[in-house]
Design an enzyme around this catalytic site. Structure first.
Site, PDB file in Angstrom:
ATOM      1  N   SER A  59       0.812  -1.165  -0.087  1.00 58.08           N
ATOM      2  CA  SER A  59       0.063   0.147   0.233  1.00 58.08           C
ATOM      3  C   SER A  59       0.881   1.255  -0.222  1.00 58.08           C
ATOM      4  O   SER A  59       1.624   1.406   0.894  1.00 58.08           O
ATOM      5  CB  SER A  59      -0.871  -0.061   1.323  1.00 58.08           C
ATOM      6  OG  SER A  59      -1.317   1.305   1.361  1.00 58.08           O
ATOM      7  N   HIS A 100      -1.439  -1.295  -4.233  1.00 63.15           N
ATOM      8  CA  HIS A 100      -2.565  -1.092  -3.421  1.00 63.15           C
ATOM      9  C   HIS A 100      -2.689   0.694  -3.170  1.00 63.15           C
ATOM     10  O   HIS A 100      -1.718   1.252  -2.617  1.00 63.15           O
ATOM     11  CB  HIS A 100      -2.666  -1.746  -2.367  1.00 63.15           C
ATOM     12  CG  HIS A 100      -3.859  -1.558  -1.276  1.00 63.15           C
ATOM     13  ND1 HIS A 100      -5.116  -2.478  -1.655  1.00 63.15           N
ATOM     14  CD2 HIS A 100      -4.294  -0.856  -0.333  1.00 63.15           C
ATOM     15  CE1 HIS A 100      -6.121  -1.850  -0.855  1.00 63.15           C
ATOM     16  NE2 HIS A 100      -5.513  -1.081  -0.104  1.00 63.15           N
ATOM     17  N   ASP A 123      -4.684   3.598  -1.801  1.00 63.26           N
ATOM     18  CA  ASP A 123      -5.977   3.891  -0.839  1.00 63.26           C
ATOM     19  C   ASP A 123      -6.305   5.348  -1.380  1.00 63.26           C
ATOM     20  O   ASP A 123      -5.725   6.326  -1.015  1.00 63.26           O
ATOM     21  CB  ASP A 123      -5.473   3.973   0.593  1.00 63.26           C
ATOM     22  CG  ASP A 123      -4.929   2.303   1.061  1.00 63.26           C
ATOM     23  OD1 ASP A 123      -5.989   1.510   0.978  1.00 63.26           O
ATOM     24  OD2 ASP A 123      -3.919   2.090   1.310  1.00 63.26           O
ATOM     25  N   MET A 169      -9.406   8.219  -0.294  1.00 62.94           N
ATOM     26  CA  MET A 169     -10.045   8.395   0.955  1.00 62.94           C
ATOM     27  C   MET A 169     -10.485  10.099   0.741  1.00 62.94           C
ATOM     28  O   MET A 169      -9.870  10.744   0.333  1.00 62.94           O
ATOM     29  CB  MET A 169      -9.023   8.668   2.317  1.00 62.94           C
ATOM     30  CG  MET A 169      -8.435   7.300   2.303  1.00 62.94           C
ATOM     31  SD  MET A 169      -7.527   7.328   3.897  1.00 62.94           S
ATOM     32  CE  MET A 169      -6.667   5.582   3.859  1.00 62.94           C
ATOM     33  N   HIS A 203      -8.429   1.106  -3.675  1.00 66.35           N
ATOM     34  CA  HIS A 203      -9.262   0.644  -2.636  1.00 66.35           C
ATOM     35  C   HIS A 203      -9.813   2.154  -2.389  1.00 66.35           C
ATOM     36  O   HIS A 203      -9.336   3.055  -1.818  1.00 66.35           O
ATOM     37  CB  HIS A 203      -8.607   0.246  -1.531  1.00 66.35           C
ATOM     38  CG  HIS A 203      -9.135  -0.025  -0.312  1.00 66.35           C
ATOM     39  ND1 HIS A 203      -8.609   0.013   0.903  1.00 66.35           N
ATOM     40  CD2 HIS A 203     -10.582   0.034   0.032  1.00 66.35           C
ATOM     41  CE1 HIS A 203      -9.557  -0.268   1.923  1.00 66.35           C
ATOM     42  NE2 HIS A 203     -10.850  -0.048   1.449  1.00 66.35           N
ATOM     43  N   MET A 207     -12.097   4.484  -0.489  1.00 70.90           N
ATOM     44  CA  MET A 207     -12.809   4.540   0.683  1.00 70.90           C
ATOM     45  C   MET A 207     -13.662   5.894   0.759  1.00 70.90           C
ATOM     46  O   MET A 207     -13.182   6.986   1.281  1.00 70.90           O
ATOM     47  CB  MET A 207     -11.859   4.622   1.767  1.00 70.90           C
ATOM     48  CG  MET A 207     -11.425   3.155   2.321  1.00 70.90           C
ATOM     49  SD  MET A 207      -9.670   3.229   3.048  1.00 70.90           S
ATOM     50  CE  MET A 207      -8.488   3.176   1.911  1.00 70.90           C
ATOM     51  N   MET A 259     -11.134  -5.931   6.017  1.00 73.02           N
ATOM     52  CA  MET A 259     -10.501  -4.927   6.824  1.00 73.02           C
ATOM     53  C   MET A 259     -10.021  -5.418   8.123  1.00 73.02           C
ATOM     54  O   MET A 259     -10.875  -5.528   8.791  1.00 73.02           O
ATOM     55  CB  MET A 259     -11.269  -3.710   6.670  1.00 73.02           C
ATOM     56  CG  MET A 259     -11.358  -2.814   5.625  1.00 73.02           C
ATOM     57  SD  MET A 259      -9.986  -2.118   4.789  1.00 73.02           S
ATOM     58  CE  MET A 259      -9.021  -1.149   6.060  1.00 73.02           C
ATOM     59  N   ASP A 262      -6.141  -6.584   4.693  1.00 73.78           N
ATOM     60  CA  ASP A 262      -5.805  -4.920   4.753  1.00 73.78           C
ATOM     61  C   ASP A 262      -5.715  -4.279   5.971  1.00 73.78           C
ATOM     62  O   ASP A 262      -6.949  -3.993   6.699  1.00 73.78           O
ATOM     63  CB  ASP A 262      -6.596  -4.088   3.720  1.00 73.78           C
ATOM     64  CG  ASP A 262      -5.945  -2.605   3.380  1.00 73.78           C
ATOM     65  OD1 ASP A 262      -4.865  -2.429   3.806  1.00 73.78           O
ATOM     66  OD2 ASP A 262      -6.620  -1.954   2.801  1.00 73.78           O
TER      67      ASP A 262
HETATM   68  C1  DX5 Z   1      -6.267   1.846   5.703  1.00 74.70           C
HETATM   69  C2  DX5 Z   1      -5.981   1.357   4.233  1.00 74.70           C
HETATM   70  C3  DX5 Z   1      -4.845   0.165   4.210  1.00 74.70           C
HETATM   71  C4  DX5 Z   1      -3.331   1.020   4.872  1.00 74.70           C
HETATM   72  C5  DX5 Z   1      -2.506  -0.263   5.168  1.00 74.70           C
HETATM   73  O1  DX5 Z   1      -7.481   2.420   5.721  1.00 74.70           O
HETATM   74  O2  DX5 Z   1      -6.967   0.592   3.690  1.00 74.70           O
HETATM   75  O3  DX5 Z   1      -4.524   0.040   2.982  1.00 74.70           O
HETATM   76  O4  DX5 Z   1      -2.699   1.935   4.033  1.00 74.70           O
HETATM   77  O5  DX5 Z   1      -1.389   0.322   6.172  1.00 74.70           O
HETATM   78  P1  DX5 Z   1      -0.856  -0.559   7.166  1.00 74.70           P
HETATM   79  O6  DX5 Z   1      -0.377  -1.918   6.251  1.00 74.70           O
HETATM   80  O7  DX5 Z   1       0.170   0.283   7.453  1.00 74.70           O
HETATM   81  O8  DX5 Z   1      -1.719  -0.883   8.453  1.00 74.70           O
HETATM   82 ZN    ZN Z   2      -6.348  -0.314   1.711  1.00 81.00          ZN
END
Ligand code: DX5
Ligand code: ZN
Length: 232
Positions: free
Chosen positions: A16, A41, A43, A45, A74, A76, A145, A184
């Site tokens: 990620s 990956h 993320d 947000m 991903h 969110m 998650m 994740d």
């Molecule tokens: C959290 C994300 C994850 C995050 C994982 O909302 O979806 O992908 O980046 O990071 P680590 O591996 O540090 O928990």
């Molecule tokens: Zn993620």
């Protein structure tokens, strides 16, 4: 617990980039690619679905130009259906949406497939697995998650392992072996073996890859822990 044979052990490791040094993003993604990452990956947000704002389409497009790896987005965000086309145009090869963020999940999954990419659904830690039972046959990936979404560097929620086991059982019972079971949040060399043992096939790791340099070494340590579990 499912028995994992060496042959079945085609576990995908998907760093990620949220935990990467954004000043050196190009360099760091090339490093994870060379170290054998199976995808990136990303993320996304929006500060509404989760209490944080991260990155969007321009970064996906820049990554598309930098590396030849699958780009796993991903989302969110609320109303993800409004942005599917833009993410695919930017270079996403896979899109995961949250079951909690979709009013018409079946339609959203159809839209992702119509855009020519694979589709996944993510479940927050408090969401029952039954929320996706009906949609399972339409999915390419389910994301469990193992932290509350929003930030990298959080601690793995221990109850996640039992959820992975239950989802693995459900997928196996229904013969849905092609569906990737992605986990994740808070996964590192210390717990990746348990996560794989529970039935995960796709590991996301942010801080576990980028926060203790050199990246090539952290990737190797993760791979070794996975291989050890697979052959042990
Ligand atoms: C959290 C994300 C994850 C995050 C994982 O909302 O979806 O992908 O980046 O990071 P680590 O591996 O540090 O928990
Ligand atoms: Zn993620």
């Amino acid at each position: 617990m499912p028995v994992i044979t060496a042959n079945q052990c085609a576990i995908r490791l998907t760093p990620s980039i949220l935990a990467a040094d954004f000043m050196r993003l190009g360099e760091q993604v090339r490093e994870v690619a060379e170290a054998g990452a199976d995808g990136l990956h990303i993320d996304v947000m929006d500060g509404v679905f989760v209490p944080n704002i991260s990155i969007g389409m321009p970064v996906v497009a820049a990554l598309r130009r930098s590396v030849d790896l699958p780009l796993d987005c991903h989302l969110m965000i609320v109303e993800p259906e409004r942005y599917l086309e833009a993410f695919v145009a930017a270079g996403a090869t896979h899109i995961t949406v949250h079951v909690e963020a979709c009013r018409h999940l079946h339609r959203t999954i159809q839209q992702i497939h119509d855009l020519g990419v694979t589709a996944g659904v993510a479940l927050n830690p408090a969401t029952p697995l039954t929320a996706i039972e009906e949609i399972l046959p339409d999915l390419d990936l389910v994301l469990i998650m193992s932290v509350n979404p929003g930030f990298s560097g959080q601690t793995y929620i221990p109850g996640s392992t039992a959820r992975i086991v239950r989802l693995r059982r459900l997928l196996d019972e229904r013969g849905l072996h092609h569906i990737d079971l992605q986990v994740d949040g808070g996964v590192s060399a210390a717990n990746v073996a348990d996560v794989i043992g529970a039935g995960a096939t796709n590991i996301v790791a942010g801080s576990g890859v980028f926060n203790s340099l050199p990246i090539a070494e952290t990737m190797q340590v993760l791979r070794q822990a996975i291989q050890h579990r697979c052959s042990g």
